[in-house]
Design a protein around this motif. Structure first.
Motif, PDB file in Angstrom:
ATOM      1  N   ASN A  31       0.830  -1.200   0.000  1.00 21.58           N
ATOM      2  CA  ASN A  31       0.000   0.000   0.000  1.00 21.58           C
ATOM      3  C   ASN A  31       0.869   1.256   0.000  1.00 21.58           C
ATOM      4  OD1 ASN A  31       0.153  -1.034   3.012  1.00 21.58           O
ATOM      5  ND2 ASN A  31      -0.211   1.170   3.174  1.00 21.58           N
TER       6      ASN A  31
ATOM      7  N   ASP B 205      -3.323   6.175   0.551  1.00 21.42           N
ATOM      8  CA  ASP B 205      -4.656   5.607   0.732  1.00 21.42           C
ATOM      9  C   ASP B 205      -4.999   4.598  -0.359  1.00 21.42           C
ATOM     10  OD1 ASP B 205      -5.037   7.186  -1.472  1.00 21.42           O
ATOM     11  OD2 ASP B 205      -6.461   8.551  -0.543  1.00 21.42           O
TER      12      ASP B 205
ATOM     13  N   LEU C  37      -3.981   0.692  -2.487  1.00 23.78           N
ATOM     14  CA  LEU C  37      -3.248  -0.552  -2.673  1.00 23.78           C
ATOM     15  C   LEU C  37      -2.522  -0.474  -4.008  1.00 23.78           C
ATOM     16  CD1 LEU C  37      -6.061  -3.053  -1.605  1.00 23.78           C
ATOM     17  CD2 LEU C  37      -4.258  -2.102  -0.166  1.00 23.78           C
TER      18      LEU C  37
ATOM     19  N   PRO D 211      -5.689   2.215   4.352  1.00 20.01           N
ATOM     20  CA  PRO D 211      -4.625   1.233   4.637  1.00 20.01           C
ATOM     21  C   PRO D 211      -3.690   1.726   5.728  1.00 20.01           C
ATOM     22  CG  PRO D 211      -4.894   1.526   2.272  1.00 20.01           C
ATOM     23  CD  PRO D 211      -5.720   2.591   2.927  1.00 20.01           C
ATOM     24  N   SER D 212      -3.226   0.786   6.534  1.00 22.35           N
ATOM     25  CA  SER D 212      -2.351   1.114   7.659  1.00 22.35           C
ATOM     26  C   SER D 212      -0.886   0.972   7.256  1.00 22.35           C
ATOM     27  CB  SER D 212      -2.645   0.191   8.835  1.00 22.35           C
ATOM     28  OG  SER D 212      -1.738   0.439   9.893  1.00 22.35           O
ATOM     29  N   TYR D 213      -0.038   1.802   7.877  1.00 18.82           N
ATOM     30  CA  TYR D 213       1.401   1.631   7.718  1.00 18.82           C
ATOM     31  C   TYR D 213       1.976   0.743   8.806  1.00 18.82           C
ATOM     32  CZ  TYR D 213       1.240   5.211   4.148  1.00 18.82           C
ATOM     33  OH  TYR D 213       0.954   5.915   3.007  1.00 18.82           O
TER      34      TYR D 213
ATOM     35  N   SER E 168       2.909  -4.230   9.018  1.00 18.61           N
ATOM     36  CA  SER E 168       3.523  -4.265   7.695  1.00 18.61           C
ATOM     37  C   SER E 168       4.578  -5.354   7.548  1.00 18.61           C
ATOM     38  CB  SER E 168       4.164  -2.909   7.386  1.00 18.61           C
ATOM     39  OG  SER E 168       5.154  -2.580   8.356  1.00 18.61           O
TER      40      SER E 168
ATOM     41  N   SER F 208      -2.509  -7.602   5.932  1.00 20.17           N
ATOM     42  CA  SER F 208      -2.042  -6.372   6.559  1.00 20.17           C
ATOM     43  C   SER F 208      -3.232  -5.783   7.307  1.00 20.17           C
ATOM     44  CB  SER F 208      -1.467  -5.415   5.508  1.00 20.17           C
ATOM     45  OG  SER F 208      -0.881  -4.290   6.137  1.00 20.17           O
TER      46      SER F 208
ATOM     47  N   VAL G 130      -5.984  -2.069   8.202  1.00 12.93           N
ATOM     48  CA  VAL G 130      -6.491  -0.724   7.945  1.00 12.93           C
ATOM     49  C   VAL G 130      -6.593   0.016   9.270  1.00 12.93           C
ATOM     50  CG1 VAL G 130      -7.762  -1.388   5.859  1.00 12.93           C
ATOM     51  CG2 VAL G 130      -8.922  -1.445   8.101  1.00 12.93           C
TER      52      VAL G 130
ATOM     53  N   LYS H 111      -6.787  -7.386   7.652  1.00 14.84           N
ATOM     54  CA  LYS H 111      -7.494  -7.730   6.417  1.00 14.84           C
ATOM     55  C   LYS H 111      -6.613  -8.662   5.588  1.00 14.84           C
ATOM     56  CE  LYS H 111     -10.481  -4.542   7.568  1.00 14.84           C
ATOM     57  NZ  LYS H 111     -11.801  -4.892   8.116  1.00 14.84           N
TER      58      LYS H 111
ATOM     59  N   PHE I 217      -5.720  -8.936   1.769  1.00 14.23           N
ATOM     60  CA  PHE I 217      -5.815  -8.210   0.510  1.00 14.23           C
ATOM     61  C   PHE I 217      -5.458  -9.152  -0.640  1.00 14.23           C
ATOM     62  CE2 PHE I 217      -4.769  -4.753   3.554  1.00 14.23           C
ATOM     63  CZ  PHE I 217      -5.936  -4.012   3.409  1.00 14.23           C
TER      64      PHE I 217
ATOM     65  N   PHE J 233     -10.568  -7.294  -0.832  1.00 11.38           N
ATOM     66  CA  PHE J 233     -10.166  -7.487   0.563  1.00 11.38           C
ATOM     67  C   PHE J 233     -11.170  -8.369   1.280  1.00 11.38           C
ATOM     68  CE2 PHE J 233     -12.527  -3.491   0.247  1.00 11.38           C
ATOM     69  CZ  PHE J 233     -13.566  -3.719   1.145  1.00 11.38           C
TER      70      PHE J 233
END
Length: 724
Positions: free
Chosen positions: A302, A305, A307, A357-359, A362, A379, A381, A402, A404, A415
């Motif tokens: 990602n 915001d 993918l 999406p989250s950083y 990861s 990964s 959100v 989630k 993906f 997702f």
């Protein structure tokens, strides 16, 4: 406490090792409030129950195999990719028995982990016992973040890591490989595969890049009788954007490995990543996957915001970019009594909320499914406000796992809600944690009128002093493995531990007791089972709802603190009969000596283990090539010699007069190589010679092949090996 130890070590030794810890590049805020809870997270959907499992004892009758004791306990395995790789059954071209498991990790035999940290490996015998644990090279120190790959022809392992070995003091990415196929084992002297900072200048235009945290894969090559090795490193030099990557590949043969070749590398960077990194436009989270059966190479993850995937269908020589925005508006609910919003902007106005999406979360890898047409990875959100997004701030506590998917045929993404699910986890709507019945209304309010927000806690570590970012950025990992349509995903959960930390009633028995989470899919990851929780908490040996005990204690882990789980790269099929579908999941983990992170005064023990997982639906064998499989009868079918070079004689019997018979040869991908017989045959014994050539009369390469006999109402398949 470990948190004190990490502060002291980093303060005193920052010049030694802190600069290769991957650091968060967004600011996390203390966003968790008192209206959040975990617990029942999946009450609205219909899917398979949590998988049944049992530990598989090794050849010494032990449920786990001790690998090494190390003072280094901060993420001993790689950030992404794989650390547990399974050899093929035989090592070619000599036909040696293989089938073992290589595991790589970081190791320190002294508390001075900054200087003494080294790349280490263990080799596990096919029966699960330890054959060897040792340095890959004892002379290289300040090594870190190793990952590995297996050449599926020779069974030789490749390992990569970064370390300081040159006078300039920079971290360089190193590689070594073990010539298992010729000598039974022996690591060559490591060589630098990414020389920082000078190597990147021709590709990125920058002379201060530091490409570290390397990953490695081995796949097919477009060159006959070669394989292609792929590696990449991420740039640690820029903390505001990226990181971008330097990507390399090289073709090789087993002769190259015997010659201890440094290999001839093709190098490139990606303008897409470079622009985002050097202009500080967006953060990037990613990994790479390489197909073992064709030319697919994919970077996935990602950016901001969205993918993304960089997809190659020509063995990594050219890539096509695909992106899809994932920014779902979310209602900002209010207090039912006062009308106050749950989330506010700095000026007190209601915040405009989104799911993006989250950083964090990861540290993942990907798997191929659906005949290598889809890539799946786990990964997460985050919930966040537009004001925070604009200021590069995020709310670390609200993170939801989630699955993906990137479809290589259509270029589209999808997702699946994995933990905290609404009525349909696989639809195109991300679950909202206070409206899980999807009726547009808040599910439940607390006594003060606030909406109750159901939380996921995907980490083994929680310490409010360090914030949620410590949990979900540093101490989280989510790993996947597969074999055709059977897929497994594993991560850690600290929900009950979190409640115990805050002294909530009924959670006294969960202090410093994280859990392992496992879900399975038997339909290529389209749907997933309930979560199987596994823990080392003896209090959880019973079911007691008052104290939140669910009977998930694994006595095989008694006395341990299992963290940092990482999975083998492939499921091993144990049985595939109706009502008896089972696979072997290989994994490694650290038994931490005390709860926390980065405490070199204690460290922990590294272990390998395997469990038997029960599936509900049939494993689709690629050798069946989508034909209807008829249960085999008592038919004689064999070949001699086996292994063979260059010819072998296949013998078989026909039990019906004038039966129509087909005898065909397939490669390990399930692709038909040649039809040897397609004719009416009389009852009795028959033989046919295969000369190792395909239907175009071209000689095939060394390896494992299958020959399938179909006659009358049955079929039978056997395996043979061509050795050159």
């Amino acid at each position: 406490m470990k948190i004190t130890a990490i502060f002291l070590i980093i303060t005193l030794s920052v010049y030694i090792f802190a600069n290769d810890f991957m650091q968060p590049t967004q600011t996390a805020i203390d966003d968790q409030n008192q209206i959040t809870r975990s617990g029942t997270r999946s009450g609205h959907r219909e899917q398979d129950s949590a998988p049944e499992y049992s530990f598989i004892l090794n050849g010494n009758s032990d449920p786990t195999t001790f690998l090494a004791n190390s003072y280094y306990d901060y993420m001993p395995f790689s950030l992404n990719g794989h650390n547990v790789r399974i050899q093929p059954e035989f090592s070619m071209p000599n036909g040696y028995t293989a089938g073992g498991i290589y595991i790589t990790y970081m190791y320190s035999e002294t508390p001075n982990v900054g200087m003494d940290r080294k790349a280490y490996f263990s080799y596990i015998n096919p029966d699960g016992t330890l054959a060897e644990s040792n340095y890959i090279n004892s002379g290289i120190v300040r090594a870190g973040y190793t990952s590995c790959a297996i050449d599926h022809y020779t069974g030789d392992p490749f390992a990569v890591w970064h370390a300081v070995t040159e006078p300039d003091g920079s971290y360089d990415s190193h590689m070594s490989y073990n010539t298992f196929h010729a000598t039974g084992g022996g690591w060559r002297i490591p060589f630098i595969v990414i020389d920082n900072p000078e190597m990147s200048l021709p590709y990125t235009g920058h002379d201060d890049d530091v490409f570290i945290w390397p990953q490695v894969w081995v796949g097919q090559s477009p060159l006959a009788d070669h394989r292609r090795i792929h590696a990449y490193g991420n740039n640690s030099a820029n903390s505001e954007g990226g990181p971008n990557s330097l990507y390399l590949y090289a073709d090789f043969t087993d002769t190259d490995l015997l010659a201890s070749s440094d290999l001839d590398w093709t190098v490139q960077s990606f303008p897409y990543f470079d622009e985002l990194t050097y202009n500080n436009l967006a953060l990037i989270r990613k990994d790479m996957i390489v197909s073992e059966v064709d030319g697919k190479v994919v970077f996935f993850g990602n950016v901001a915001d969205s993918l993304f995937a960089l997809f190659s269908n020509d063995y990594g020589e050219t890539f096509t970019k695909y992106t899809q925005q994932l920014k779902q508006p979310m209602d900002n609910s209010t207090n039912i009594n006062t009308g106050e919003p749950v989330w506010e902007n700095d000026d007190g106005s209601p915040a405009e909320m989104f799911i993006i999406p989250s950083y964090d979360l990861s540290h993942y890898n990907g798997v191929f499914t659906d005949d290598y047409t889809k890539i799946k990875w786990m990964s997460g959100v985050n919930y966040n406000s537009q004001e925070n997004i604009d200021e590069d701030i995020y709310m670390a506590a609200y993170i939801y796992p989630k699955i993906f998917t990137f479809n290589t045929d259509s270029g589209e993404f999808s997702f699946y809600d994995l933990d905290v699910q609404d009525t349909d986890p696989g639809d195109d709507h991300l679950a909202v944690a206070f409206d899980l019945n999807d009726d547009g209304e808040v599910d439940e309010y607390d006594v003060d009128g606030w909406p109750i927000i159901v939380m996921s806690c995907p980490s083994w570590f929680f310490n409010s002093d360090g914030g949620w970012q410590d949990s979900y950025f540093h101490e989280s990992n989510c790993k996947m493995t597969s074999n055709e349509n059977w897929v497994v995903c594993a991560w850690h959960d600290c929900a009950k531990l979190y409640h115990a930390y805050y002294g909530e009633p009924g959670y006294d028995g969960w202090v410093e007791q994280p859990e392992i989470c496992i879900v399975i899919s038997d339909d290529n990851g389209e749907t997933w089972s309930d979560i199987r929780y596994i823990n080392a908490n003896p209090n959880d040996a019973i079911i007691d709802t008052t104290n939140h005990y669910d009977g998930n204690f694994a006595p095989e882990l008694d006395g341990m603190l299992p963290v940092n789980i990482t999975l083998g790269d492939k499921l091993e099929i144990l049985s595939n009969e109706p009502g008896n579908y089972h696979a072997k999941l290989h994994f490694a983990f650290m038994d931490d000596e005390d709860y926390g992170s980065s405490s070199p005064s204690s460290g922990g023990n590294l272990h390998y283990a395997a469990i038997d997982l029960e599936f509900q639906e049939e494993w689709i064998d690629p050798v069946s090539i989508n034909e209807e499989t008829i249960p085999p009868l008592d038919v004689q079918l064999s070949n001699y010699p086996n292994p063979f070079n260059p010819t072998t004689t296949i013998s078989f019997s026909v039990t019906q007069t004038f039966s129509f018979v087909t005898l065909s040869v397939y490669n390990i991908k399930g692709q038909k190589i040649k039809t040897l017989i397609s004719d009416q045959l009389t009852t009795g014994q028959h033989t046919v010679v295969w000369d190792g050539k395909d239907s175009n009369n071209k000689q095939v390469g060394s390896g494992i092949y299958f020959y399938k006999l179909k006659t009358g109402i049955f079929e039978k398949i056997n395996k043979m090996m061509l050795i050159k």
